[in-house]
Design a protein around this motif. Structure first.
Motif, PDB file in Angstrom:
ATOM      1  N   LEU A  93       0.827  -1.206   0.000  1.00  0.00           N
ATOM      2  CA  LEU A  93       0.000   0.000   0.000  1.00  0.00           C
ATOM      3  C   LEU A  93       0.861   1.255   0.000  1.00  0.00           C
ATOM      4  O   LEU A  93       0.549   2.233  -0.674  1.00  0.00           O
ATOM      5  CB  LEU A  93      -0.951   0.010   1.202  1.00  0.00           C
ATOM      6  N   VAL A  94       1.939   1.239   0.740  1.00  0.00           N
ATOM      7  CA  VAL A  94       2.857   2.381   0.759  1.00  0.00           C
ATOM      8  C   VAL A  94       3.518   2.518  -0.611  1.00  0.00           C
ATOM      9  O   VAL A  94       3.658   3.629  -1.140  1.00  0.00           O
ATOM     10  CB  VAL A  94       3.922   2.237   1.869  1.00  0.00           C
ATOM     11  N   GLN A  95       3.891   1.399  -1.199  1.00  0.00           N
ATOM     12  CA  GLN A  95       4.487   1.428  -2.533  1.00  0.00           C
ATOM     13  C   GLN A  95       3.497   2.010  -3.540  1.00  0.00           C
ATOM     14  O   GLN A  95       3.870   2.819  -4.389  1.00  0.00           O
ATOM     15  CB  GLN A  95       4.896   0.022  -2.955  1.00  0.00           C
ATOM     16  N   LYS A  96       2.242   1.628  -3.433  1.00  0.00           N
ATOM     17  CA  LYS A  96       1.213   2.136  -4.332  1.00  0.00           C
ATOM     18  C   LYS A  96       1.081   3.650  -4.203  1.00  0.00           C
ATOM     19  O   LYS A  96       0.982   4.362  -5.202  1.00  0.00           O
ATOM     20  CB  LYS A  96      -0.122   1.452  -4.024  1.00  0.00           C
ATOM     21  N   MET A  97       1.087   4.158  -2.956  1.00  0.00           N
ATOM     22  CA  MET A  97       0.989   5.601  -2.740  1.00  0.00           C
ATOM     23  C   MET A  97       2.217   6.305  -3.315  1.00  0.00           C
ATOM     24  O   MET A  97       2.106   7.342  -3.966  1.00  0.00           O
ATOM     25  CB  MET A  97       0.846   5.936  -1.257  1.00  0.00           C
ATOM     26  N   PHE A  98       3.396   5.735  -3.099  1.00  0.00           N
ATOM     27  CA  PHE A  98       4.627   6.327  -3.624  1.00  0.00           C
ATOM     28  C   PHE A  98       4.574   6.398  -5.149  1.00  0.00           C
ATOM     29  O   PHE A  98       4.882   7.423  -5.744  1.00  0.00           O
ATOM     30  CB  PHE A  98       5.838   5.523  -3.171  1.00  0.00           C
ATOM     31  N   LEU A  99       4.184   5.311  -5.783  1.00  0.00           N
ATOM     32  CA  LEU A  99       4.128   5.279  -7.247  1.00  0.00           C
ATOM     33  C   LEU A  99       3.086   6.251  -7.786  1.00  0.00           C
ATOM     34  O   LEU A  99       3.308   6.910  -8.797  1.00  0.00           O
ATOM     35  CB  LEU A  99       3.844   3.864  -7.740  1.00  0.00           C
ATOM     36  N   LYS A 100       1.976   6.355  -7.080  1.00  0.00           N
ATOM     37  CA  LYS A 100       0.938   7.290  -7.512  1.00  0.00           C
ATOM     38  C   LYS A 100       1.422   8.728  -7.386  1.00  0.00           C
ATOM     39  O   LYS A 100       1.128   9.563  -8.235  1.00  0.00           O
ATOM     40  CB  LYS A 100      -0.339   7.076  -6.706  1.00  0.00           C
ATOM     41  N   ASN A 101       2.181   9.026  -6.348  1.00  0.00           N
ATOM     42  CA  ASN A 101       2.738  10.364  -6.167  1.00  0.00           C
ATOM     43  C   ASN A 101       3.846  10.654  -7.162  1.00  0.00           C
ATOM     44  O   ASN A 101       4.115  11.796  -7.473  1.00  0.00           O
ATOM     45  CB  ASN A 101       3.289  10.538  -4.749  1.00  0.00           C
ATOM     46  N   SER A 102       4.513   9.615  -7.653  1.00  0.00           N
ATOM     47  CA  SER A 102       5.623   9.779  -8.578  1.00  0.00           C
ATOM     48  C   SER A 102       5.161  10.006 -10.012  1.00  0.00           C
ATOM     49  O   SER A 102       5.931  10.471 -10.836  1.00  0.00           O
ATOM     50  CB  SER A 102       6.525   8.546  -8.548  1.00  0.00           C
ATOM     51  N   GLU A 103       3.922   9.657 -10.307  1.00  0.00           N
ATOM     52  CA  GLU A 103       3.405   9.819 -11.662  1.00  0.00           C
ATOM     53  C   GLU A 103       3.269  11.298 -11.993  1.00  0.00           C
ATOM     54  O   GLU A 103       2.869  12.094 -11.150  1.00  0.00           O
ATOM     55  CB  GLU A 103       2.028   9.165 -11.790  1.00  0.00           C
ATOM     56  N   PRO A 104       3.586  11.675 -13.232  1.00  0.00           N
ATOM     57  CA  PRO A 104       3.383  13.064 -13.648  1.00  0.00           C
ATOM     58  C   PRO A 104       1.899  13.412 -13.624  1.00  0.00           C
ATOM     59  O   PRO A 104       1.064  12.592 -14.013  1.00  0.00           O
ATOM     60  CB  PRO A 104       3.904  13.103 -15.085  1.00  0.00           C
ATOM     61  N   ASN A 105       1.603  14.607 -13.129  1.00  0.00           N
ATOM     62  CA  ASN A 105       0.207  15.035 -13.028  1.00  0.00           C
ATOM     63  C   ASN A 105      -0.330  15.621 -14.321  1.00  0.00           C
ATOM     64  O   ASN A 105      -1.498  15.562 -14.607  1.00  0.00           O
ATOM     65  CB  ASN A 105       0.025  16.063 -11.900  1.00  0.00           C
ATOM     66  N   THR A 106       0.549  16.238 -15.092  1.00  0.00           N
ATOM     67  CA  THR A 106       0.121  16.868 -16.343  1.00  0.00           C
ATOM     68  C   THR A 106       1.128  16.572 -17.436  1.00  0.00           C
ATOM     69  O   THR A 106       2.238  16.101 -17.177  1.00  0.00           O
ATOM     70  CB  THR A 106       0.026  18.407 -16.184  1.00  0.00           C
ATOM     71  N   ALA A 107       0.750  16.909 -18.638  1.00  0.00           N
ATOM     72  CA  ALA A 107       1.659  16.723 -19.771  1.00  0.00           C
ATOM     73  C   ALA A 107       2.901  17.585 -19.614  1.00  0.00           C
ATOM     74  O   ALA A 107       3.973  17.235 -20.096  1.00  0.00           O
ATOM     75  CB  ALA A 107       0.937  17.045 -21.069  1.00  0.00           C
ATOM     76  N   ALA A 108       2.780  18.716 -18.915  1.00  0.00           N
ATOM     77  CA  ALA A 108       3.928  19.608 -18.710  1.00  0.00           C
ATOM     78  C   ALA A 108       4.967  18.977 -17.802  1.00  0.00           C
ATOM     79  O   ALA A 108       6.133  19.364 -17.849  1.00  0.00           O
ATOM     80  CB  ALA A 108       3.448  20.943 -18.119  1.00  0.00           C
ATOM     81  N   ASP A 109       4.569  18.001 -16.974  1.00  0.00           N
ATOM     82  CA  ASP A 109       5.500  17.354 -16.058  1.00  0.00           C
ATOM     83  C   ASP A 109       6.352  16.289 -16.738  1.00  0.00           C
ATOM     84  O   ASP A 109       7.339  15.839 -16.181  1.00  0.00           O
ATOM     85  CB  ASP A 109       4.736  16.688 -14.893  1.00  0.00           C
ATOM     86  N   THR A 110       5.952  15.842 -17.906  1.00  0.00           N
ATOM     87  CA  THR A 110       6.694  14.775 -18.589  1.00  0.00           C
ATOM     88  C   THR A 110       7.776  15.338 -19.479  1.00  0.00           C
ATOM     89  O   THR A 110       7.628  16.415 -20.036  1.00  0.00           O
ATOM     90  CB  THR A 110       5.743  13.903 -19.430  1.00  0.00           C
ATOM     91  N   GLU A 111       8.833  14.594 -19.600  1.00  0.00           N
ATOM     92  CA  GLU A 111       9.919  14.985 -20.484  1.00  0.00           C
ATOM     93  C   GLU A 111       9.745  14.272 -21.816  1.00  0.00           C
ATOM     94  O   GLU A 111       9.329  13.123 -21.864  1.00  0.00           O
ATOM     95  CB  GLU A 111      11.264  14.632 -19.885  1.00  0.00           C
ATOM     96  N   ILE A 112      10.099  14.951 -22.858  1.00  0.00           N
ATOM     97  CA  ILE A 112       9.998  14.358 -24.192  1.00  0.00           C
ATOM     98  C   ILE A 112      11.345  13.923 -24.661  1.00  0.00           C
ATOM     99  O   ILE A 112      12.333  14.489 -24.468  1.00  0.00           O
ATOM    100  CB  ILE A 112       9.355  15.356 -25.188  1.00  0.00           C
TER     101      ILE A 112
END
Length: 112
Positions: A93-112
C-alpha cells in the motif's frame, strides 16, 4: 515582513490534502481497528516531515496537535498501538501511494 507564520499543524494538514489517499480505504484491513489505514499513512508522513524519532515521540506530538488528531479522526493513540498497526501494515500500500505520487500530473511534467 510579516510576523505571522503557518502553524506546524496546518502545514501538515495541507500536506495530507496532497496525498492520494482516496484509494486507501481498506475496510477488510481496518475492520475493528481504532486507527484506519489512511490515518496510519498520514501519521507516518507527519513523523517523517517533522522528524519524530520514536513511537513515544509520535504519541507525544499527536497529543500536542489537536487539529491534527481531528484531521486523522483519532481521539488518542499510543505508541504501542502504532507499533502493532505498522507491523501488520501491508507494505504494498505504501508502494502504491509512492508510485501514484511519482506519476506526472500533467503533460507539462513529462519529459519528451
Amino acid at each position: 515582513m510579516s510576523n505571522k507564520s503557518i502553524g506546524q499543524e496546518m502545514l501538515m494538514c495541507q500536506c495530507f490534502s496532497l496525498l492520494p489517499t482516496e484509494d486507501f480505504d481498506c475496510p477488510l484491513i481496518d475492520y475493528g481497528k481504532k486507527l484506519s489505514t489512511k490515518a496510519l499513512l498520514k501519521i507516518f508522513v507527519a513523523a517523517q516531515l517533522d522528524q519524530w524519532s520514536s513511537y513515544s515521540h509520535i504519541e507525544e506530538k499527536l497529543r500536542a496537535y489537536p487539529k491534527l488528531q481531528k484531521e486523522l479522526d483519532i481521539e488518542s493513540i499510543s505508541g504501542s498501538q502504532l507499533c502493532r498497526r505498522i507491523n501488520d501494515f501491508p507494505t504494498e500500500l505504501v508502494q502504491k501511494m509512492f508510485l501514484k505520487n511519482s506519476e506526472p500530473n500533467t503533460a507539462a511534467d513529462t519529459e519528451i
